[in-house]
Design a protein around this motif. Structure first.
Motif: not given
Length: 284
Positions: A37-41, A184-188, A201-205
């Motif tokens: 999500p937004s703000g995840a890093g 390298f694809l960044t997306t929500h 990769a799932f990234i949160v906080d």
């Protein structure tokens, strides 16, 4: 092509980390999705990899170059398409690309070919400041390809685009990947990730929760179900049947033999459903 080990980053230079102990590797020719999500890093990590943010703590290698000691040659090998378009508004679309190609020491693509590739032909001589948001996004995307990058960083590449144009952008990504380009694809957007990525990769906080292929994630976390619409006693019934539980399989067999089937299809968990199950967070 990319190696990240124990990466940390704090915007306040304390222990309030936007990225916390992140590690991963990306092989040549792989499409790697960085999802959250937004703000995840996501953007923080990406900006460190492309040299926009200074490496504070950890080890990062991109295209064989140590990010602690960035050399200009590295920028000949990478391309970057930003979510927020940053074009020169007083230049035309074509002038933007002509200007940008001069920054590289390697052979570049023909700007007019890129204009046509992203569907901006006929508008190449219009000042970019008069472009719509979607047109600017396509120009930014085209610009990221101009130096024939070996590693291509894409930040929300289809955001704000209508379905037909978004489909074209995804086709271009697939074509470049088939040529061996590492992405390298960044997306929500879990749907584009599911369609394009070899691994995600799932990234949160600021922390990576897991890394795996979309297929393996669905096999591990998804329910194995069949959805069936059928008539029984002249009543249309919608039902789901497990393909794992014996009693459910027996029920499905009975329906197939004794009812008028209207529709039948297997159901697998979406990446978004799996993300919520694993992280407990919505993609907002």
């Amino acid at each position: 092509m990319i190696k990240v080990k124990n990466l940390y980053h704090s915007y306040s230079n304390d222990e309030n980390y936007a990225v916390y102990d992140v590690s991963f590797e990306i092989g040549k020719g792989e499409i790697f999705g960085f999802l959250g999500p937004s703000g995840a890093g996501k953007s923080t990590t990406q900006n460190i990899l492309v040299g926009l943010l200074q490496l504070q703590k950890g080890e990062v290698e991109v295209a064989g170059y140590d990010i602690k000691h960035i050399k200009n040659e590295m920028f000949n090998k990478i391309g970057m398409s930003f979510e927020q378009s940053n074009v020169y508004n007083k230049m035309s679309g074509l002038e933007n690309l002509e200007f940008y190609r001069k920054l590289f020491d390697v052979k570049t693509k023909d700007p007019m070919e890129l204009i046509k590739l992203v569907g901006l032909d006929g508008k190449e001589n219009i000042k970019a400041g008069k472009y719509s948001k979607g047109m600017k996004h396509r120009l930014t995307f085209a610009r990221s390809m101009i130096n024939n990058p070996e590693i291509w960083f894409l930040d929300e590449p289809t955001t704000g685009l209508d379905p037909a144009i978004a489909s074209n952008i995804k086709d271009i990504i697939k074509q470049e990947n088939e040529k061996g380009v590492t992405i390298f694809l960044t997306t929500h957007n879990m749907y584009i990730a599911d369609e394009l990525c070899d691994r995600v990769a799932f990234i949160v906080d600021g922390k990576i929760r897991l890394i795996d292929s979309p297929k393996e994630l669905k096999l591990k976390y998804g329910e194995k179900l069949v959805e069936v619409e059928y008539f029984k006693d002249n009543i249309l019934i919608k039902d789901k049947f497990s393909t794992v539980l014996e009693e459910e399989k027996d029920r499905l067999t009975d329906v197939i033999h004794n009812c008028d089937i209207q529709t039948m299809h297997t159901k697998e968990a979406t990446l978004e459903e799996i993300f919520i199950k694993v992280t407990g967070r919505e993609l907002v």
